[in-house]
Design an enzyme around this catalytic site. Structure first.
Site, PDB file in Angstrom:
ATOM      1  N   ASP A 118      96.886 -40.059  34.103  1.00  0.00           N
ATOM      2  CA  ASP A 118      96.655 -39.178  32.954  1.00  0.00           C
ATOM      3  C   ASP A 118      95.169 -39.048  32.652  1.00  0.00           C
ATOM      4  OD1 ASP A 118      99.548 -40.298  32.617  1.00  0.00           O
ATOM      5  OD2 ASP A 118      99.400 -38.387  31.554  1.00  0.00           O
ATOM      6  N   GLY A 170     103.535 -34.529  31.814  1.00  0.00           N
ATOM      7  CA  GLY A 170     102.788 -34.740  33.058  1.00  0.00           C
ATOM      8  C   GLY A 170     101.416 -34.104  32.875  1.00  0.00           C
ATOM      9  N   ALA A 171     100.372 -34.866  33.202  1.00  0.00           N
ATOM     10  CA  ALA A 171      99.015 -34.455  32.846  1.00  0.00           C
ATOM     11  C   ALA A 171      98.634 -33.041  33.325  1.00  0.00           C
ATOM     12  CB  ALA A 171      98.032 -35.503  33.363  1.00  0.00           C
ATOM     13  N   GLN A 197     111.213 -41.158  32.659  1.00  0.00           N
ATOM     14  CA  GLN A 197     110.694 -40.127  33.569  1.00  0.00           C
ATOM     15  C   GLN A 197     111.123 -40.372  35.014  1.00  0.00           C
ATOM     16  OE1 GLN A 197     108.938 -41.483  31.081  1.00  0.00           O
ATOM     17  NE2 GLN A 197     107.464 -40.055  30.208  1.00  0.00           N
TER      18      GLN A 197
HETATM   19  O1  MRU Z   1     104.300 -39.011  29.009  1.00  0.00           O
HETATM   20  P1  MRU Z   1     104.291 -38.188  30.255  1.00  0.00           P
HETATM   21  O2  MRU Z   1     105.645 -38.003  30.847  1.00  0.00           O
HETATM   22  O3  MRU Z   1     103.537 -36.881  30.073  1.00  0.00           O
HETATM   23  O4  MRU Z   1     103.456 -39.072  31.273  1.00  0.00           O
HETATM   24  C1  MRU Z   1     103.319 -38.650  32.599  1.00  0.00           C
HETATM   25  C2  MRU Z   1     102.603 -39.634  33.427  1.00  0.00           C
HETATM   26  O5  MRU Z   1     102.173 -40.673  32.985  1.00  0.00           O
HETATM   27  C3  MRU Z   1     102.335 -39.241  34.848  1.00  0.00           C
HETATM   28  O6  MRU Z   1     102.386 -40.354  35.683  1.00  0.00           O
HETATM   29  C4  MRU Z   1     100.937 -38.630  34.913  1.00  0.00           C
HETATM   30  O7  MRU Z   1     100.810 -37.578  33.995  1.00  0.00           O
HETATM   31  C5  MRU Z   1     100.616 -38.144  36.249  1.00  0.00           C
HETATM   32  S1  MRU Z   1     101.530 -36.713  36.591  1.00  0.00           S
HETATM   33  C6  MRU Z   1     101.088 -35.858  37.855  1.00  0.00           C
END
Ligand code: MRU
Length: 364
Positions: A243, A57-58, A203
């Site tokens: 992201d 998650g970003a 996720q």
């Molecule tokens: O690959 P990940 O699980 O890190 O990707 C996460 C996402 O794409 C989320 O939608 C994004 O980071 C927004 S989280 C607040």
């Protein structure tokens, strides 16, 4: 105090521990099959946690990277240690710009300090980044709630669709896309969330897990069911995280986001993107230049779950020599986005909209 709860106990996704410098995280590769807390002692642990998606998650990736720099400097505070930490962490994952934002902020804070003060300053700055993330996400909840409510059709419950996990697990607390959902639920609003599975890393299962911990009504769907549900007219709004948001409002987010945005537009359903300032990349003119992560094919060939004896495990669903391609993110063009929601408020997904929200941002 954390707002979100695990088995009723207020919990964040990352927290510093007492004693020798270290942070604890929730190991998100174990969820939802097991709840496990993992201790990160040093730079290598931190880089591995980001790379392997034990934290993901970003916003959370950014906060973890900041602590990674602090842990590296706790071991050795000279310039070469700082530069090596920045390089190692920058190479862990390419798409979420929060990572690079946090590293740039750590560098700016530390680089001119005498070596004797760096470790302490790095620890304090990482802590500030974590606290700010929490506060910004809380505000995203406040700012996103009126947009969701504007689409409600009482007396029917508010039906919201999301993708991936943009809840508190993806941040320090509260979440981005789910922050307005939690705000609504906590105010007693009748709300229900459609959660897409988000193959191949699933996720969506994390989203279902955290919504369940908070008691928010939700239903899991296969990714491919989203178009039908939107076309049937039972969804009031789609809300996702990001992201990286380019200066023109294009959005990089988890693979499958673009398809949901297309289906939402075709069905006349508003499509919102919620993210803090650390996700906006004003140096990136549009989505075409955002680096999109390609992950290992094994993520598609294997599935995780609990076996017949209820133990967590993995199953191979595709032979190792079958060709697969596994892009982890896609680009949703600004034209498909109804509004961006941040800690400052909401705006059009456009250059002008973002500039209006962040007027102090110098032109690149
Ligand atoms: O690959 P990940 O699980 O890190 O990707 C996460 C996402 O794409 C989320 O939608 C994004 O980071 C927004 S989280 C607040």
């Amino acid at each position: 105090m954390a707002a979100m709860r695990v088995h009723g106990t207020p919990t964040r996704t990352i927290w510093p521990v007492a004693g020798p410098r270290a942070v604890d995280i929730i190991d998100q590769t174990a969820l939802p099959h097991a709840y496990r807390v993992l201790r990160l002692h040093n730079l290598a642990d931190t880089a591995q946690a980001i790379r392997s998606m034990q934290v993901r998650g970003a916003p959370l990736i950014g906060v973890t990277a900041a602590y990674g720099v602090a842990l590296a400097l706790a071991a050795r505070a000279d310039d070469s240690s700082l530069q090596a930490a920045l390089r190692t962490l920058a190479a862990t994952r390419p798409t979420a710009v929060n990572l690079h934002w946090a590293l740039a902020r750590m560098q700016a804070c530390l680089v001119d300090l005498p070596l004797s003060g760096r470790a302490e300053a790095a620890w304090a700055e990482a802590g500030r980044i974590a606290e700010e993330d929490l506060e910004q996400c809380r505000r995203i909840g406040d700012n996103g709630l009126p947009l969701l409510l504007a689409n409600a059709r009482p007396p029917s419950r508010l039906e919201v669709m999301t993708h991936c996990n943009a809840g508190w697990l993806a941040t320090v607390d509260h979440g981005t896309a789910l922050a307005p959902v939690y705000a609504a639920f906590d105010q007693g609003i009748d709300i229900h969330v459609w959660v897409s599975e988000t193959r191949p890393r699933n996720q969506g299962l994390l989203t279902a897990w955290e919504l369940r911990q908070h008691g928010v009504p939700h239903t899991l769907i296969a990714d491919n069911a989203a178009g039908l549900l939107l076309a049937r007219g039972g969804i009031d709004a789609v809300i996702v995280g990001a992201d990286r948001i380019a200066a023109n409002g294009d959005v990089a987010n988890k693979i499958g986001t673009y398809l949901k945005a297309l289906a939402a537009r075709a069905s006349g359903v508003p499509f919102y993107v919620a993210a803090p300032r650390s996700t906006i990349d004003f140096a990136c003119p549009d989505g075409a230049v955002i680096p999109l992560e390609e992950r290992a094919g094994e993520e598609l060939r294997m599935v995780q779950g609990r076996d017949a004896t209820d133990l967590p495990g993995e199953l191979r669903q595709l032979a190792i020599d079958e060709a697969v391609v596994n892009p982890a993110f896609d680009i949703t063009p600004a034209s498909l986005i109804s509004a961006l929601i941040s800690e400052r408020g909401s705006c059009a997904a456009s250059n002008a909209g973002l500039r209006n929200l962040y007027p102090e941002q110098p032109l690149v």
